[in-house]
Design an enzyme around this catalytic site. Structure first.
Site: not given
Length: 212
Positions: A8, A189-191
């Site tokens: 997700k 972006s998983r940041l």
């Protein structure tokens, strides 16, 4: 089943330092109110991690029943595995996973029993069937069949047919006194945004951003 593709993309607004309350308990109250106002199931559900003298961690879900600047309170059987581990090692961790809101809160601290007065006050608010359930369950012990459990339930219903049900002496609360709280909010972006509160000297808190 191929689970590598389960993914997700988070899309929460950026979480900045100036958006956070200097007091982590007040910040937790804000996020808890958001979770409670959503349609998620059991917003007060939290994972509780404990470890005994052997260092082996165990994990389960319990329900938060009260929180303030003194800590986070849950209730359990004092003979349970979690209680035995807490007796040997007071250091615990809590995790609120509010994925629907793309948020998590991790709390590290020390657990101590609440007073019997506090336990009795909460016990009196439980539904009668839950009160009886506390009396019959020797939590975490081996049970040969559910039939035996239900037979014990019927016995207890007869025993407590009239009047108030007293607090069992083997049941009560723990308060987790926090030494750190981390607030996590999902980002693209998983940041992810992560902010860690740690206790400073006295009653103050230090606040730092962590790398995702």
């Amino acid at each position: 089943m191929d689970i590598k593709g389960l993914r997700k993309e988070y899309s929460s607004p950026i979480l900045s330092r100036d958006m956070l309350d200097p007091d982590p308990i007040r910040q937790f109250a804000r996020w808890f109110a958001d979770a409670s106002a959503s349609d998620m199931l059991e917003p007060n559900a939290m994972s509780l991690a404990t470890a005994g003298v052997d260092g082996q961690p165990t994990l389960r879900t319990v329900l938060l029943k009260f929180f303030d600047h003194n800590g986070f309170v849950f209730f359990t059987n004092y003979g349970s595995r979690k209680a035995r581990q807490i007796a040997a090692n007071h250091r615990v961790a809590l995790l609120f996973s509010w994925i629907r809101l793309e948020r998590q809160v991790e709390i590290i601290g020390k657990a101590e029993k609440v007073s019997s007065v506090e336990s009795a006050r909460y016990f009196a608010t439980r539904p009668r069937d839950s009160q009886i359930g506390a009396w019959i369950s020797r939590q975490s012990t081996i049970l040969s069949s559910r039939k035996l459990l239900m037979m014990e339930l019927e016995k207890m219903k007869v025993r407590f047919l009239q009047g108030e049900i007293p607090l069992p002496d083997f049941w009560g609360g723990y308060r987790v006194y926090p030494t750190s709280l981390e607030f996590w909010q999902g980002q693209t972006s998983r940041l992810h945004d992560r902010f860690l509160y740690t206790r400073s000297d006295g009653d103050g808190w230090n606040l730092q951003r962590l790398a995702p």
